[in-house]
Design a protein around this motif. Structure first.
Motif, PDB file in Angstrom:
ATOM      1  N   ASN A  35       0.810  -1.215   0.000  1.00  0.00           N
ATOM      2  CA  ASN A  35       0.000   0.000   0.000  1.00  0.00           C
ATOM      3  C   ASN A  35       0.847   1.271   0.000  1.00  0.00           C
ATOM      4  O   ASN A  35       0.318   2.356  -0.182  1.00  0.00           O
ATOM      5  CB  ASN A  35      -0.952   0.004   1.192  1.00  0.00           C
ATOM      6  N   GLU A  39       2.237   5.853  -6.665  1.00  0.00           N
ATOM      7  CA  GLU A  39       1.400   5.788  -7.856  1.00  0.00           C
ATOM      8  C   GLU A  39       2.243   5.759  -9.138  1.00  0.00           C
ATOM      9  O   GLU A  39       1.868   5.107 -10.104  1.00  0.00           O
ATOM     10  CB  GLU A  39       0.423   6.971  -7.904  1.00  0.00           C
ATOM     11  N   GLN A  40       3.377   6.466  -9.152  1.00  0.00           N
ATOM     12  CA  GLN A  40       4.226   6.493 -10.345  1.00  0.00           C
ATOM     13  C   GLN A  40       4.707   5.084 -10.689  1.00  0.00           C
ATOM     14  O   GLN A  40       4.783   4.710 -11.862  1.00  0.00           O
ATOM     15  CB  GLN A  40       5.442   7.402 -10.137  1.00  0.00           C
ATOM     16  N   LYS A  42       3.182   2.232  -9.769  1.00  0.00           N
ATOM     17  CA  LYS A  42       1.989   1.492 -10.209  1.00  0.00           C
ATOM     18  C   LYS A  42       1.672   1.825 -11.666  1.00  0.00           C
ATOM     19  O   LYS A  42       1.341   0.934 -12.455  1.00  0.00           O
ATOM     20  CB  LYS A  42       0.804   1.814  -9.309  1.00  0.00           C
ATOM     21  N   ASP A  43       1.791   3.103 -12.027  1.00  0.00           N
ATOM     22  CA  ASP A  43       1.544   3.529 -13.413  1.00  0.00           C
ATOM     23  C   ASP A  43       2.559   2.904 -14.371  1.00  0.00           C
ATOM     24  O   ASP A  43       2.222   2.552 -15.502  1.00  0.00           O
ATOM     25  CB  ASP A  43       1.592   5.049 -13.533  1.00  0.00           C
ATOM     26  N   GLU A  52      -2.616  -3.832 -13.798  1.00  0.00           N
ATOM     27  CA  GLU A  52      -2.170  -3.225 -12.551  1.00  0.00           C
ATOM     28  C   GLU A  52      -1.201  -4.149 -11.817  1.00  0.00           C
ATOM     29  O   GLU A  52      -1.166  -5.355 -12.074  1.00  0.00           O
ATOM     30  CB  GLU A  52      -3.363  -2.865 -11.671  1.00  0.00           C
ATOM     31  N   ASP A 111       6.073  14.005  -9.936  1.00  0.00           N
ATOM     32  CA  ASP A 111       5.157  12.952 -10.375  1.00  0.00           C
ATOM     33  C   ASP A 111       5.711  12.143 -11.546  1.00  0.00           C
ATOM     34  O   ASP A 111       4.983  11.413 -12.196  1.00  0.00           O
ATOM     35  CB  ASP A 111       3.790  13.548 -10.729  1.00  0.00           C
TER      36      ASP A 111
END
Length: 153
Positions: A35, A39-40, A42-43, A52, A111
């Protein structure tokens, strides 16, 4: 004598405070929780694998082999997630016929991911010490990173 002693104390305080700053730069912060994956990253997996990032936390159940025992379980298990400044490292175990430890190192600025290193090993990598040890001994084999791009119509 008193001035020399005070000068010594001032220099000692300055040296100690700088040493503390240097220590912060060399320490990896170990997170080891899926967790906390940014996000970067995961992207990146979404772009490179068209799905994913499904991964189990350390000590959680996952499909360890090629046979699907439980469709709800991921095929990867997180072994190491750590951060130092703007560099993130991710190591996960992937089962199957060729069980291996997959290694990724990301440099994240804001980001954006500005650089990626990818490797794999058949050695047991579960800590930063073991990762560094196997990299230095050539036991982590590095691959090129491939990302698939599709233009939407």
């Amino acid at each position: 004598m008193r001035k020399a002693f005070l000068s010594f104390l001032v220099l000692l305080c300055i040296y100690c405070s700088k040493g503390g700053e240097q220590q912060k730069d060399v320490d990896w912060v170990i997170l080891n929780d899926k967790n906390k994956i940014p996000e970067q990253i995961k992207d990146f997996f979404l772009a490179s694998e068209k799905s994913e990032l499904k991964i189990a936390n350390p000590n959680e159940a996952f499909n360890i082999g090629d046979a699907v025992l439980d469709r709800d379980l991921p095929f990867r298990q997180l072994k190491l997630l750590e951060k130092k400044n703007d560099v993130w490292r991710l190591v996960y175990f992937q089962g199957g016929i060729g069980t291996s430890y997959q290694f990724y190192e990301f440099k994240i600025a804001g980001d954006t991911i500005s650089s990626i290193r990818k490797g794999y090993s058949f050695e047991n990598i579960e800590s930063n010490d073991s990762l560094e040890y196997y990299i230095k001994r050539g036991k982590v084999k590095f691959d090129s990173v491939k990302i698939r791009y599709e233009l939407e119509n």
